[in-house]
Design a protein around this motif. Structure first.
Motif, PDB file in Angstrom:
ATOM      1  N   ASP A 173       2.506  -0.319   7.887  1.00  0.00           N
ATOM      2  CA  ASP A 173       1.330  -0.184   7.027  1.00  0.00           C
ATOM      3  C   ASP A 173       0.473   1.014   7.397  1.00  0.00           C
ATOM      4  O   ASP A 173      -0.126   1.663   6.543  1.00  0.00           O
ATOM      5  CB  ASP A 173       0.463  -1.447   7.117  1.00  0.00           C
ATOM      6  N   HIS A 220      -5.741  -8.617   7.612  1.00  0.00           N
ATOM      7  CA  HIS A 220      -6.633  -8.460   6.451  1.00  0.00           C
ATOM      8  C   HIS A 220      -7.413  -9.748   6.203  1.00  0.00           C
ATOM      9  O   HIS A 220      -6.970 -10.841   6.546  1.00  0.00           O
ATOM     10  CB  HIS A 220      -5.818  -8.101   5.213  1.00  0.00           C
ATOM     11  N   GLY A 265      -7.903 -14.689   9.161  1.00  0.00           N
ATOM     12  CA  GLY A 265      -7.268 -13.439   8.763  1.00  0.00           C
ATOM     13  C   GLY A 265      -5.844 -13.638   8.294  1.00  0.00           C
ATOM     14  O   GLY A 265      -5.205 -14.646   8.586  1.00  0.00           O
ATOM     15  N   LYS A 292     -13.943  -6.616   8.203  1.00  0.00           N
ATOM     16  CA  LYS A 292     -13.144  -7.602   7.480  1.00  0.00           C
ATOM     17  C   LYS A 292     -11.649  -7.350   7.593  1.00  0.00           C
ATOM     18  O   LYS A 292     -10.851  -8.245   7.326  1.00  0.00           O
ATOM     19  CB  LYS A 292     -13.547  -7.603   6.002  1.00  0.00           C
ATOM     20  N   ASN A 293     -11.279  -6.127   7.953  1.00  0.00           N
ATOM     21  CA  ASN A 293      -9.869  -5.801   8.137  1.00  0.00           C
ATOM     22  C   ASN A 293      -9.696  -5.167   9.520  1.00  0.00           C
ATOM     23  O   ASN A 293     -10.419  -4.233   9.883  1.00  0.00           O
ATOM     24  CB  ASN A 293      -9.385  -4.834   7.057  1.00  0.00           C
ATOM     25  N   ASP A 329     -10.902  -0.404   8.111  1.00  0.00           N
ATOM     26  CA  ASP A 329     -11.504   0.286   6.970  1.00  0.00           C
ATOM     27  C   ASP A 329     -12.174   1.602   7.364  1.00  0.00           C
ATOM     28  O   ASP A 329     -12.425   2.449   6.508  1.00  0.00           O
ATOM     29  CB  ASP A 329     -12.526  -0.627   6.293  1.00  0.00           C
ATOM     30  N   SER A 360      -0.476  -8.777   8.651  1.00  0.00           N
ATOM     31  CA  SER A 360       0.547  -8.016   7.947  1.00  0.00           C
ATOM     32  C   SER A 360       1.888  -8.217   8.648  1.00  0.00           C
ATOM     33  O   SER A 360       1.959  -8.331   9.871  1.00  0.00           O
ATOM     34  CB  SER A 360       0.180  -6.531   7.946  1.00  0.00           C
ATOM     35  N   ALA A 396      -1.749  -4.910  11.443  1.00  0.00           N
ATOM     36  CA  ALA A 396      -2.978  -5.076  10.663  1.00  0.00           C
ATOM     37  C   ALA A 396      -3.242  -6.552  10.374  1.00  0.00           C
ATOM     38  O   ALA A 396      -2.308  -7.362  10.261  1.00  0.00           O
ATOM     39  CB  ALA A 396      -2.879  -4.295   9.359  1.00  0.00           C
TER      40      ALA A 396
END
Length: 872
Positions: free
Chosen positions: A231, A257, A427, A370-371, A305, A430, A255
């Motif tokens: 990613d 998310h 969360g 948040k990510n 982010d 990924s 990651a």
């Protein structure tokens, strides 16, 4: 050093239910993990869960606001009013986070907190405070003291909070009744900086079943795409590798998310971090810290982010700076390895962290994150160690990286992190990781099983050797012909040679199993060498004369040279410079013992000891610019005689010296006599004592009369008129004695007229003979004693005149002593008088008046050859 909590340890290895930290320490020391300390809480007495029923803020005259609280601590511990009813206790609390209905930890009267702080009912601020609401620091849990403990913020779930009872024992709730063990880890065993590693060692010691947590996480690791780019794109660009080793050989990103930034760290994790000495911060940060302690893999979490891929791992450029998480701006070195991102398409243009040491302010996780991007990497040990020391940042991450981290566990460690972030932070991980993997598998070691017997004299079977090596994680092949091919596990970078494997086998078999044999000492080599005996004679002689032996470090610098009125530049050319000195201000090895001995005297005088009388025997070092370079010799083989000779030829000259320094009063004041200050004669008398003890004749000469002064004599250090050069009868210079120069005394801050001496013992010993002395027979005939006074030129020394008298008198001279020196008066300009007491004695007859007169006449005639005239 790592802290071991038994409750945490048992997640990876089976432990007995009744295991104590004392027994755990004994089990671990058997495999080389030494006990550093046992940390037990000193909290005693009633410490309970309470609930703040209400509180009233009361501003004080000093500007402080205190809170008068009523705290419900349960039926058992609540106060009793005048009607016999149970009511909440009144407690004064100055913490800013007091709140109605908050569950808190309350120390009741009778409790004793760390620092022997006893809790009692006290009248304060106009109220009687009947207990204390406690903070983390007050209970010794951590250094946190921003407010009292609110159990709501300690990560308890709603169910766990609801299950708490008022008056419940908080000592057990906070695990204050469970001590922890701090262990000492040697630099080659970095894997033991984790519970994974300590649990493995406990298994080796006790045989208890062990489960590697990495193997559990590996089952759920998603496969990285072809080429390793998932990613988030990343690149490793190291254009300045140290010693040819790339700074990062594995870089793994995963990651997460939809992370909930308001999620709290669960209580069990907060408690474990706190007991390990780390402060809980936020869920994302706590997860990475927790897994670093648990698995041994340092990690970092970024706000995804805020980053602009590709992430580039590179060396710093000249002039770059970074503000680290501790808020300090740090100028970077071109050796520093950095984590960077690429805003506006400029690859690697923005620095976001010092690789393996500490992150930067940009990209850190905040309350709005948040990510997440979880980073797991494997960095070069040398690169991380240098960066941490250069910036004085010995972080928990750098301590592990510089000792060596498992090169294969990055995907599993990241999997553990995303599982926790998913479970407690809602969360979504990924399944498309980035994995730049350039690691090289450990090389197999060809291991002869006979090495165990040869090196540590242990009789261990081939099967047991194989079993031990496999148990520590090695892959073992062969062995039938006595040679095994052993591939070390990826978490043991310290295993590179056969001797390393022997050490592991000896460690796990047990050092106490190694036979102890004291080698017999050869009879013909016993005792001290002649020079060792002489050195002891010198030491004993000085101690008998009232001096105390000291030992100082042999390092000096420009400031020391200036103290002794020497030119630092010229002294640097004569001094041996150390490549990696202990202190940057003292990069040279001493050329004189006095340079370091004087610092010892100075230190004692500054502590109130004025009468310092000390000496030291040690080596000095003289640089030889023409010396050949020292050869690099191969390891594992005995050097040849030629190689050893080449080593000796390249080493600096290191003669043995003795030096003494005497300050203050030579004679202490008493009712029987007055005190006397130290002067040059006190130093010279010690030199004469040494000469007498060694049986060597010395010549004492003033520098002005010496002729060509020795190259190593530093005239600026010594008093120009109260110093003597000491030499042997053949003219070989061996040292100096006298008073230090007034400027040197002022620089050192020691009493005036302080005296010192320094002798070259190596040169002195080389001129001594081991041949036995023939004792002269004691004459039974009476002596003839006379006093002889001669007038001589100022340039004639006492030693010269004494030599003339001895030669003229011959064998009948028994003794000669200078008892008077006189200047001026009727002698005239440039003259002095030397008076001697002499004794004559014959071994064969009684000397008559005619005999003594003939001897006297011979002396007078001989003395005239040097211009000496007998005074009437």
């Amino acid at each position: 050093m790592p802290i071991v909590d038994i409750d945490w340890l048992k997640e990876h290895v089976e432990v007995p239910d009744d295991l104590t930290v004392e027994q755990l320490a004994q089990d671990l020391v058997r495999v080389g993990l030494e006990e550093e300390d046992i940390h037990a809480s000193s909290v005693t007495g009633p410490l309970v869960v309470g609930k703040i029923v209400d509180f009233t803020p009361e501003p004080q005259k000093n500007g402080k606001t205190i809170n008068w609280c009523h705290v419900d601590v349960g039926e058992k511990y609540n106060a009793t009013d005048e009607n016999g009813n149970k009511v909440p206790r009144g407690i004064i609390c100055g913490a800013p986070n007091v709140g109605k209905d908050e569950l808190v930890v309350v120390a009741l009267p009778g409790a004793v907190l760390p620092g022997d702080f006893k809790i009692a009912s006290r009248k304060t601020y106009g109220h009687v405070s009947d207990g204390m609401c406690c903070s983390q620091r007050e209970l010794g849990l951590s250094d946190e003291h921003n407010g009292i403990i609110l159990l709501r913020e300690q990560g308890y779930s709603k169910e766990e909070l609801d299950a708490l009872e008022l008056g419940q024992d908080a000592i057990h709730l906070l695990h204050l009744d469970r001590p922890t063990l701090e262990i000492n880890i040697t630099p080659d065993r970095g894997y033991a900086f984790s519970y994974r590693g300590v649990a493995r060692e406990y298994h080796h010691s006790t045989g208890r079943p062990y489960t590697d947590p990495i193997s559990l996480y590996e089952k759920h690791v998603p496969k990285a795409p072809e080429g390793g780019i998932g990613d988030v794109e990343a690149k490793i660009v190291d254009d300045n590798p140290l010693h040819g080793v790339v700074g990062c050989d594995r870089y793994y990103l995963r990651a997460v998310h939809g992370f909930n930034p308001t999620s709290h760290t669960p209580n069990w994790m907060q408690r474990r971090l706190t007991r390990a000495g780390m402060r809980p911060i936020s869920l994302a940060v706590d997860v990475t810290n927790y897994l670093m302690l648990d698995l041994g893999q340092p990690m970092h979490a970024y706000d995804l982010d805020k980053l602009n891929p590709p992430i580039v791992i590179r060396r710093a450029h000249e002039g770059e700076h970074l503000t680290t998480l501790d808020g300090k701006d740090r100028p970077l070195s071109t050796e520093d390895l950095l984590i960077t991102d690429s805003p506006e398409g400029n690859e690697g243009s923005r620095i976001i962290g010092l690789a393996g040491v500490m992150g930067g302010l940009y990209g850190e996780v905040t309350a709005e994150t948040k990510n997440l991007l979880v980073e797991c990497a494997h960095f070069d040990q040398v690169s991380i160690a240098r960066t941490a020391r250069r910036h004085k940042l010995p972080s928990e991450a750098s301590r592990r990286f510089e000792r060596g981290v498992d090169i294969e566990m990055q995907p599993a460690a990241a999997q553990a992190a995303v599982e926790l972030l998913s479970r407690y932070g809602s969360g979504e991980p990924s399944n498309n990781p980035t994995d730049l993997n350039n690691t090289v598998d450990p090389e197999a070691i060809q291991f002869k099983v006979t090495e165990v017997k040869r090196l540590v004299d242990l009789d261990v079977s081939v099967d047991r050797i194989s079993s031990i090596l496999e148990d520590i994680g090695c892959v073992v092949a062969g062995g039938g012909n006595g040679i095994m091919s052993v591939t070390p596990p990826p978490w043991r970078p310290d295993l590179t040679m056969p001797c390393d494997l022997v050490e592991e086998i000896a460690r796990l078999v047990g050092y106490d199993e190694i036979p102890v044999r004291v080698p017999p000492a050869p009879v013909n080599d016993t005792g001290l060498t002649p020079d060792q005996s002489r050195q002891r004679w010198v030491s004993s002689t000085l101690a008998e004369s009232g001096l105390v032996e000291t030992l100082s470090y042999p390092f000096v610098g420009d400031a020391d040279y200036k103290t002794f009125a020497l030119d630092p530049e010229s002294m640097a050319a004569r001094s041996v410079e150390i490549t990696n000195p202990l202190g940057g201000d003292r990069p040279y090895l001493r050329t004189d013992l006095l340079h370091t001995l004087a610092l010892t005297a100075q230190r004692n005088i500054r502590r109130g000891l004025d009468n310092v009388k000390i000496y030291e025997i040690g080596h000095v070092f003289h640089n030889d610019p023409s010396a050949p370079p020292i050869p690099a010799l191969p390891g594992g083989v005995r050097p040849t005689d030629e190689q050893l000779a080449a080593l000796d030829a390249g080493l600096p000259d290191q003669p043995l010296h003795v030096a003494g320094l005497i300050t203050g009063d030579a004679v202490a004041k008493g009712w029987y006599e007055d005190s006397r200050e130290v002067d040059w004669s006190d130093a010279l008398s010690r030199v004469r004592r040494i000469a007498e003890r060694l049986g060597v004749e010395i010549v004492v000469t003033a520098p002005a009369n010496y002729g060509e002064l020795p190259s190593t004599y530093e005239a600026a250090t010594w008093h120009p008129g109260r110093t003597a050069l000491v030499s042997l009868t053949d003219g070989t210079w061996i040292g100096v004695a006298g008073e230090l120069h007034p400027h040197v005394i002022e620089n050192l801050g020691i009493p005036a007229h302080s005296a010192a001496f320094e002798l070259d013992l190596t040169t002195l010993f080389d001129h001594l003979s081991d041949q036995p002395l023939q004792a002269k027979a004691i004459s039974t005939f009476p002596p003839v004693k006379q006093d002889l006074a001669f007038s001589v030129e100022e340039s004639v020394t006492s030693a010269q005149l004494e030599a003339v008298i001895r030669e003229a008198a011959g064998d009948v001279l028994e003794s000669i002593t200078l008892f008077d020196v006189f200047h001026g008066g009727a002698l005239g300009e440039g003259k002095k008088s030397l008076a001697y007491a002499v004794a004559f004695r014959s071994s064969s007859k009684t000397l008559t008046a005619e005999d003594s007169e003939a001897i006297r006449a011979s002396i007078v005639e001989k003395a005239q050859e040097i211009g000496a005239q007998l005074r009437s």
